[in-house]
Design an enzyme around this catalytic site. Structure first.
Site, PDB file in Angstrom:
ATOM      1  N   ASP A  19       0.861  -1.180   0.000  1.00  0.00           N
ATOM      2  CA  ASP A  19       0.000   0.000   0.000  1.00  0.00           C
ATOM      3  C   ASP A  19       0.904   1.239   0.000  1.00  0.00           C
ATOM      4  O   ASP A  19       2.123   1.124   0.231  1.00  0.00           O
ATOM      5  CB  ASP A  19      -0.858  -0.064   1.276  1.00  0.00           C
ATOM      6  CG  ASP A  19      -1.693   1.170   1.503  1.00  0.00           C
ATOM      7  OD1 ASP A  19      -2.340   1.631   0.547  1.00  0.00           O
ATOM      8  OD2 ASP A  19      -1.709   1.673   2.650  1.00  0.00           O
ATOM      9  N   ASP A  21      -0.256   5.159   0.922  1.00  0.00           N
ATOM     10  CA  ASP A  21      -0.461   6.175   1.959  1.00  0.00           C
ATOM     11  C   ASP A  21      -0.467   5.518   3.342  1.00  0.00           C
ATOM     12  O   ASP A  21      -1.159   4.530   3.562  1.00  0.00           O
ATOM     13  CB  ASP A  21      -1.785   6.917   1.716  1.00  0.00           C
ATOM     14  CG  ASP A  21      -1.687   8.385   2.118  1.00  0.00           C
ATOM     15  OD1 ASP A  21      -0.720   8.770   2.809  1.00  0.00           O
ATOM     16  OD2 ASP A  21      -2.594   9.148   1.750  1.00  0.00           O
TER      17      ASP A  21
HETATM   18 MG   LIG Z   1      -2.819   3.092   3.651  1.00  0.00          MG
END
Ligand SMILES: [Mg+2]
Length: 264
Positions: A19, A21
């Site tokens: 992932d 962010d």
């Molecule tokens: Mg995230």
């Protein structure tokens, strides 16, 4: 705590899916340990790629942001929910399939690049992503197309979009309007569903049991990793979430990506 809550032993790491962010950066700020960890994997030739539910950036834009943080990343290493959705539509409906897109430029670009046609005339698929200028007219066209038999697909189910001063309605909220109006349950491409992660796994070509799915959210990243059959790793650098006993435990939980052993 640098190992699993259950004391499991780390597998040999053959590939890494991550992932963005809360893992590699927070907003526009890089997370230093994550940059070091990906550089280390790069030096040891461990293949990696990044997945994001956000359908409003092209993979080139995401790769450019990561290069700005000092990571050697080309667009191929980025799988957005827009790109994964386009792949799925192409696989299931064939080249040239007609797609009505509720979404922004990056989503329409991904559909076009996959050899599909963006159109509001007799679409086979209604694809709903985040559209920050969505109108009632657009929703009406989407609803009518689905009621006429088009398949309803959502890039991601996120109800909210984090922004610097709070939260805005996310793609899932727009999708919910179309789903509610039609009574149709949409197919979801992004996390927590496994499709986008599986697209990333196909790109890496590494075995599931030796491929990490790294994320900062159990409800999306860890669930998607488990549904895809990968080794799930929670990194506690993102927004802390309240523990939810209904969610699965990650295979491993780390404070920093540097706590993950490099290639074995
Ligand atoms: Mg995230």
């Amino acid at each position: 705590m640098t190992d699993s809550d259950r004391g499991a032993k780390w597998p040999r790491v053959a590939g890494v899916i991550s992932d963005l962010d809360g893992v590699v950066y927070r907003g526009n700020e890089a997370i230093a340990d994550a940059v070091k960890a990906f550089r280390r994997w790069h030096e040891r030739a461990v293949p990696y790629c990044f997945v994001t539910n956000n359908s409003t950036y092209t993979r080139e834009q995401v790769a450019g942001k990561l290069r700005g943080f000092g990571l050697a990343v080309d667009a191929d290493r980025v799988v957005t929910s827009a790109v994964a959705a386009a792949q799925i539509v192409r696989e299931r409906h064939g080249a040239g399939a007609r797609v009505f897109v509720v979404g922004e430029a990056a989503l329409k670009q991904a559909i076009g690049e996959a050899g599909l046609e963006v159109t509001d005339e007799a679409p086979a698929v209604v694809l709903v992503g985040l559209d920050r200028e969505v109108t009632y007219r657009t929703l009406r066209m989407a609803v009518r197309a689905v009621r006429s038999g088009a398949v309803l697909i959502g890039t991601n189910p996120d109800p909210l979009l984090p922004v610097p001063d709070g939260f805005d309605p996310g793609a899932g909220s727009i999708l919910a309007a179309v789903a509610t109006a039609t009574g149709v349950t949409p197919m979801i491409v992004g996390k927590p569903e496994p499709h986008m992660v599986l697209a990333a796994l196909r790109y890496l070509g590494t075995p599931r049991e030796a491929t990490l799915m790294i994320g900062d959210q159990v409800s999306t990243d860890i669930v998607a990793g488990k549904r895809a059959g990968l080794v799930s790793v929670l990194v506690r650098t993102g927004v802390p979430a309240r523990p939810d006993p209904s969610l699965p435990a990650p295979d491993f939980s780390v404070a920093s990506l540097l706590d993950i052993p490099c290639a074995g």
